[in-house]
Motif scaffolding. Structure first.
Motif, PDB file in Angstrom:
ATOM      1  N   LEU A  89       0.801  -1.226   0.000  1.00 17.75           N
ATOM      2  CA  LEU A  89       0.000   0.000   0.000  1.00 17.75           C
ATOM      3  C   LEU A  89       0.839   1.284   0.000  1.00 17.75           C
ATOM      4  O   LEU A  89       0.494   2.235  -0.714  1.00 17.75           O
ATOM      5  N   PRO A  90       1.944   1.369   0.757  1.00 24.63           N
ATOM      6  CA  PRO A  90       2.711   2.632   0.744  1.00 24.63           C
ATOM      7  C   PRO A  90       3.417   2.903  -0.585  1.00 24.63           C
ATOM      8  O   PRO A  90       3.908   4.008  -0.808  1.00 24.63           O
ATOM      9  N   TYR A  91       3.463   1.892  -1.457  1.00 29.90           N
ATOM     10  CA  TYR A  91       4.246   2.031  -2.687  1.00 29.90           C
ATOM     11  C   TYR A  91       3.370   1.926  -3.945  1.00 29.90           C
ATOM     12  O   TYR A  91       3.833   1.542  -5.011  1.00 29.90           O
ATOM     13  N   ILE A  92       2.101   2.279  -3.817  1.00 31.00           N
ATOM     14  CA  ILE A  92       1.163   2.117  -4.927  1.00 31.00           C
ATOM     15  C   ILE A  92       1.655   2.821  -6.190  1.00 31.00           C
ATOM     16  O   ILE A  92       1.690   2.229  -7.275  1.00 31.00           O
ATOM     17  N   ASP A  93       2.033   4.085  -6.067  1.00 30.53           N
ATOM     18  CA  ASP A  93       2.425   4.849  -7.255  1.00 30.53           C
ATOM     19  C   ASP A  93       3.637   4.226  -7.939  1.00 30.53           C
ATOM     20  O   ASP A  93       3.657   4.077  -9.182  1.00 30.53           O
ATOM     21  N   GLN A  94       4.647   3.844  -7.147  1.00 29.63           N
ATOM     22  CA  GLN A  94       5.859   3.260  -7.726  1.00 29.63           C
ATOM     23  C   GLN A  94       5.571   1.929  -8.408  1.00 29.63           C
ATOM     24  O   GLN A  94       6.092   1.648  -9.498  1.00 29.63           O
ATOM     25  N   ILE A  95       4.725   1.102  -7.786  1.00 30.04           N
ATOM     26  CA  ILE A  95       4.415  -0.212  -8.362  1.00 30.04           C
ATOM     27  C   ILE A  95       3.592  -0.058  -9.638  1.00 30.04           C
ATOM     28  O   ILE A  95       3.851  -0.716 -10.655  1.00 30.04           O
ATOM     29  N   GLU A  96       2.591   0.829  -9.606  1.00 31.48           N
ATOM     30  CA  GLU A  96       1.761   1.020 -10.792  1.00 31.48           C
ATOM     31  C   GLU A  96       2.563   1.543 -11.977  1.00 31.48           C
ATOM     32  O   GLU A  96       2.308   1.190 -13.124  1.00 31.48           O
ATOM     33  N   ARG A  97       3.564   2.398 -11.691  1.00 25.59           N
ATOM     34  CA  ARG A  97       4.389   2.913 -12.789  1.00 25.59           C
ATOM     35  C   ARG A  97       5.107   1.782 -13.528  1.00 25.59           C
ATOM     36  O   ARG A  97       5.410   1.904 -14.717  1.00 25.59           O
ATOM     37  N   GLN A  98       5.335   0.677 -12.816  1.00 24.89           N
ATOM     38  CA  GLN A  98       6.016  -0.446 -13.461  1.00 24.89           C
ATOM     39  C   GLN A  98       5.057  -1.376 -14.189  1.00 24.89           C
ATOM     40  O   GLN A  98       5.359  -1.863 -15.274  1.00 24.89           O
ATOM     41  N   PHE A  99       3.874  -1.639 -13.608  1.00 24.90           N
ATOM     42  CA  PHE A  99       3.033  -2.649 -14.268  1.00 24.90           C
ATOM     43  C   PHE A  99       1.983  -2.086 -15.236  1.00 24.90           C
ATOM     44  O   PHE A  99       1.517  -2.793 -16.123  1.00 24.90           O
ATOM     45  N   LEU A 100       1.613  -0.808 -15.109  1.00 29.46           N
ATOM     46  CA  LEU A 100       0.605  -0.260 -16.028  1.00 29.46           C
ATOM     47  C   LEU A 100       1.061  -0.304 -17.491  1.00 29.46           C
ATOM     48  O   LEU A 100       0.277  -0.718 -18.364  1.00 29.46           O
ATOM     49  N   PRO A 101       2.281   0.108 -17.803  1.00 30.06           N
ATOM     50  CA  PRO A 101       2.696   0.008 -19.218  1.00 30.06           C
ATOM     51  C   PRO A 101       2.742  -1.436 -19.717  1.00 30.06           C
ATOM     52  O   PRO A 101       2.451  -1.704 -20.893  1.00 30.06           O
ATOM     53  N   LYS A 102       3.085  -2.364 -18.840  1.00 30.72           N
ATOM     54  CA  LYS A 102       3.139  -3.774 -19.233  1.00 30.72           C
ATOM     55  C   LYS A 102       1.752  -4.285 -19.636  1.00 30.72           C
ATOM     56  O   LYS A 102       1.607  -5.032 -20.610  1.00 30.72           O
TER      57      LYS A 102
END
Length: 814
Positions: A279-292
């Motif tokens: 949860l504290p890293y939502i933005d960082q994680i989404e930046r990696q998997f959204l383009p994929k």
């Protein structure tokens, strides 16, 4: 012949709650007489409207009923209404929500003359307490129930979903009360009188969240569109073509998701293994998997996710539902005739396999009587109940035995409701794999500390039940389970399709042991679905239901309205289905299998847009926090940090009072603003003035000021705030009960109350693991102490969870 053929029902007043309750009765053969004023039920004018101006909501809520016009100005109106009620079996009363010009009538006196009459009345907040008498709408009630504040963009405003979510949930609870009373009456009991609070009914959606947040001591907040505490990811994401619903709850699912996307760094980070840790890293994680995700289509990801056992599902548009042959084949979508317009709507989700519901039907014109296929001849409901045969304070399901093979939320809520209504529910777990809501952690430290006995959400969902442990993978455990089933009325499971069958506990086996048995499988998609092997959570069900396509702001992404919304909805629909089959089993001697698809249970919330799409080919309009009828209608910021209030002007008089309250007396007399359509042309300006007024006031202060002049308003609460809600406390909604390992624990009551008084008392706390092994195996099955001791030594039963290492040793026979 429907299960309820021969049952006569009268529906008075106007509310989505009572209309939906009566619709469910009509689905299974009851003769429902809907009493309307000369201009018809006000819900006939509820948007969205068909091309010919017919309400798609009204159509969904009222097909297969008859309509009776009673003019309140007719000098014989009282006599006509009294005669109608005195000749019925069930009275469904929505007058407290909207009287719809229905004459006042003394129901208590009628019940004295007709003791077998079953009654239920609906109200927004119940008959007493600080909110009693509040003006309300679907959205203001959901705001107060903690169902809006956590939805929407971080900066706000929180996002409301379209009507009539609150009414459908409350109608489902009302139906459960009536069905349990119908069952009790077939056993020789008198009629019963119930009340349902629409506000309290909707707390079934937020109760898990409120108690979890309180137990963890965590401050919850909005995380953004399609993001929800306490797990991530559990949202809707864009792909190359279409949208994809994703939920990764377990560490294994997270690792598989990362593997699928080629994100080994995320997969191998031990700090991201648990959902809450991410949860504290939502933005960082989404930046990696959204383009994929945009590299492939939603359907392509779904196929691969199925192979990897990841809970993902394509997010359909409304048009996709209409083109899905499975939905039509199962009766999830059925034909409906609205005047001269032919369309489709959502059918009954109670998927009984022996006594099917009606598949579609006709919406009555005002005053139109439907042709009935059955009569009261030889009906079990044609005979008056025998008052006094059953003690008046006896629960309606007393004496019913339920074997509970459920875990998590949906199944346990179903069986908890049966238990709350008096059934003897025996919950079966295993020391190797107990209910996953005790905790997914099987590491040695967690097990040694008996943390599995301290899980608040397990205790909330499993009160009033007995608990035993059985290893169903071994012959002795399987044999004992079969002995229990042979003595039962109902078996419920919410595992994936075929799990019980592989144990040797499929319906084909159990019906031989017990022909009167009602057995329900509560799988995500149904036993014969092409999606039958898809892993799913409550969030998956909402993602795949079509509802997200009608929620949110214009032009925005499909938007989830709650995390795990599908779980409580599935649980309550499962309870309704079981009660219908139980009535049939007791009156006919025939048991049956129920193939409940939990995703279909979500579809009623999208029903009117299915109708509009089927007739006009028009996709749904997203209104955000605005409304197709009520102007103004929105969520406005109040003083302080992230404080909000839902406000709605539901008619022109309410608008006038609102204008005066916020200091715009000129608007109150402006002829161009007397109608909702006139106000819609300048709603930006109106909303700005309302926002300026609310921003200087505390949210509760603003709500009570608005309600003092009968303007619909409700503070947008956090779920955890409800534990201190003064209205709920005044109505004794929370009951404190002592539970081992936890101490004194508050528990929510059912929103249905018999006799209009206090809620049913909670009898026992949730069982500790295997707490009732000895009692049930010896007293019910007749095993000796020596037999039980041997089962304990062989770890077929037990009272302590096994760790990962211990499970491996048992599997190896060491």
């Amino acid at each position: 012949m429907g299960i309820l053929s021969g049952l006569r029902v009268v529906e008075i007043g106007s509310s989505a709650t009572t209309s939906y309750c009566a619709r469910l009765l009509a689905d299974f053969g009851a003769d429902v007489q809907k009493v309307e004023p000369p201009l018809g039920d006000p819900l006939r004018r509820s948007a969205p409207l068909t091309p010919r101006g017919q309400s798609a909501w009204f159509a969904f809520l009222n097909f297969n009923k008859s309509s009776v016009i009673i003019d309140p100005d007719d000098k014989h109106a009282m006599m006509k209404l009294t005669a109608l009620i005195e000749n019925c079996d069930i009275l469904i009363d929505g007058r407290d929500v909207d009287p719809a010009d229905c004459r006042s009538i003394d129901v208590a006196t009628i019940r004295q003359r007709r003791p077998s009459l079953i009654c239920i009345e609906a109200s927004w907040f119940g008959s007493g307490g600080p909110y009693a008498g509040f003006a309300a709408t679907d959205s203001t009630v959901r705001a107060l129930a903690g169902l809006i504040k956590l939805v929407g963009p971080i900066e706000g405003p929180p996002l409301s979903a379209p009507d009539f979510q609150a009414g459908i949930l409350a109608g489902l609870w009302a139906f459960i009360a009536l069905a349990s009373s119908i069952f009790a009456r077939t056993q020789g009991g008198a009629g019963r009188s119930w009340s349902v609070s629409i506000f309290e009914a909707n707390l079934a959606l937020s109760e898990n969240h409120m108690f979890e947040a309180d137990a963890r001591g965590e401050m919850t907040r909005r995380l953004g569109i399609n993001r929800f505490w306490p797990m991530f990811p559990a949202g809707i994401y864009e792909t190359k073509k279409g949208w994809l619903g994703v939920t990764t709850l377990t560490p294994a699912q997270w690792r598989s998701f990362c593997d699928m996307l080629g994100l080994s760094e995320l997969r191998d980070d031990p700090g991201l293994a648990l959902s809450a840790d991410r949860l504290p890293y939502i933005d960082q994680i989404e930046r990696q998997f959204l383009p994929k995700l945009k590299a492939r289509t939603a359907q392509e990801w779904f196929v691969e996710g199925l192979q990897r056992k990841i809970p993902i599902v394509p997010v359909p548009e409304i048009s996709d539902l209409l083109l899905d042959p499975e939905k039509s084949a199962r009766g999830a979508i059925v034909p409906v005739l609205i005047g001269e317009e032919e369309g489709m709507t959502v059918g009954s989700v109670q998927r009984l396999t022996l006594t099917n519901p009606r598949r579609g039907g006709k919406v009555p014109a005002p005053g139109e009587q439907q042709e009935l296929a059955t009569s009261r001849t030889n009906s079990p409901f044609a005979v008056e109940g025998s008052p006094g045969c059953v003690a008046p304070n006896r629960h309606p399901l007393a004496g019913v035995v339920v074997i509970d093979f459920t875990m998590g939320w949906a199944g346990p809520l179903c069986t908890r409701t049966l238990a709350d209504l008096g059934a003897d529910v025996i919950k079966i777990e295993a020391i190797q794999h107990p209910d996953w809501w005790r905790g997914l952690d099987s590491r040695a430290a967690y097990v040694r500390g008996q943390m599995y006995e301290k899980a608040v959400r397990f205790c909330i969902m499993n009160r009033n039940k007995s608990g035993i442990t059985l290893d169903l993978t071994r012959p002795q455990g399987l044999a004992l389970a079969k002995q229990l089933v042979a003595r039962a009325d109902i078996v419920v499971d919410n595992f994936s399709v075929d799990v019980l069958r592989k144990f040797g506990l499929g319906y084909d086996v159990l019906k031989v042991l017990n022909p009167r048995l009602v057995m329900m499988s509560m799988s995500a998609f149904g036993s014969n679905s092409v999606y039958r092997d898809c892993r799913a959570y409550g969030s998956t069900l909402e993602q795949g239901s079509g509802l997200p396509s009608v929620v949110g702001n214009p032009g925005g992404a499909p938007t989830m309205s709650h995390t795990a919304f599908g779980d409580p909805v599935g649980g309550l629909n499962g309870c309704a289905a079981v009660l219908l089959a139980l009535i049939h089993a007791r009156t006919s001697g025939q048991g049956q299998f129920i193939d409940l698809a939990q995703i279909e249970c979500m579809m009623p919330f999208a029903a009117p847009w299915i109708t509009i799409q089927s007739i006009a080919g028009l996709p749904p309009i997203r209104y955000g926090n605005r409304h197709p009828q009520f102007v103004p209608h929105g969520c406005f910021r109040c003083a302080g940090v992230d404080n909000w209030i839902m406000i709605a002007a539901t008619n022109d008089d309410m608008w006038r009072r609102l204008a005066l309250l916020i200091g715009r007396s000129d608007w109150a007399t402006d002829a161009s603003l007397k109608s909702a359509e006139g106000r819609r042309a300048v709603q930006d300006v109106i909303e700005t003035s309302i926002a300026a007024w609310t921003l200087t006031r505390d949210a509760d202060e603003a709500m009570f000021a608005l309600q003092s002049v009968k303007i619909a308003a409700g503070v947008a609460r956090l779920p955890v705030d409800l534990l201190k809600d003064r209205h709920l406390r005044s109505r004794a909604f929370f009951q404190n009960i002592h539970r081992a390992f936890i101490g004194l624990q508050p528990q929510p009551s059912m929103p249905i109350r018999e006799g209009g008084g206090r809620p049913y008392a909670i009898r026992t706390p949730a069982p500790t693991l295997g707490q009732h092994n000895g009692e049930i195996l010896s007293d019910l099955l007749g095993l000796s102490e020596a037999n039980i001791a041997e089962l304990r030594r062989e770890r077929i039963i037990g009272t302590a969870m096994l760790s990962e290492g211990q499970v491996d040793k048992v599997a190896q026979g060491t």
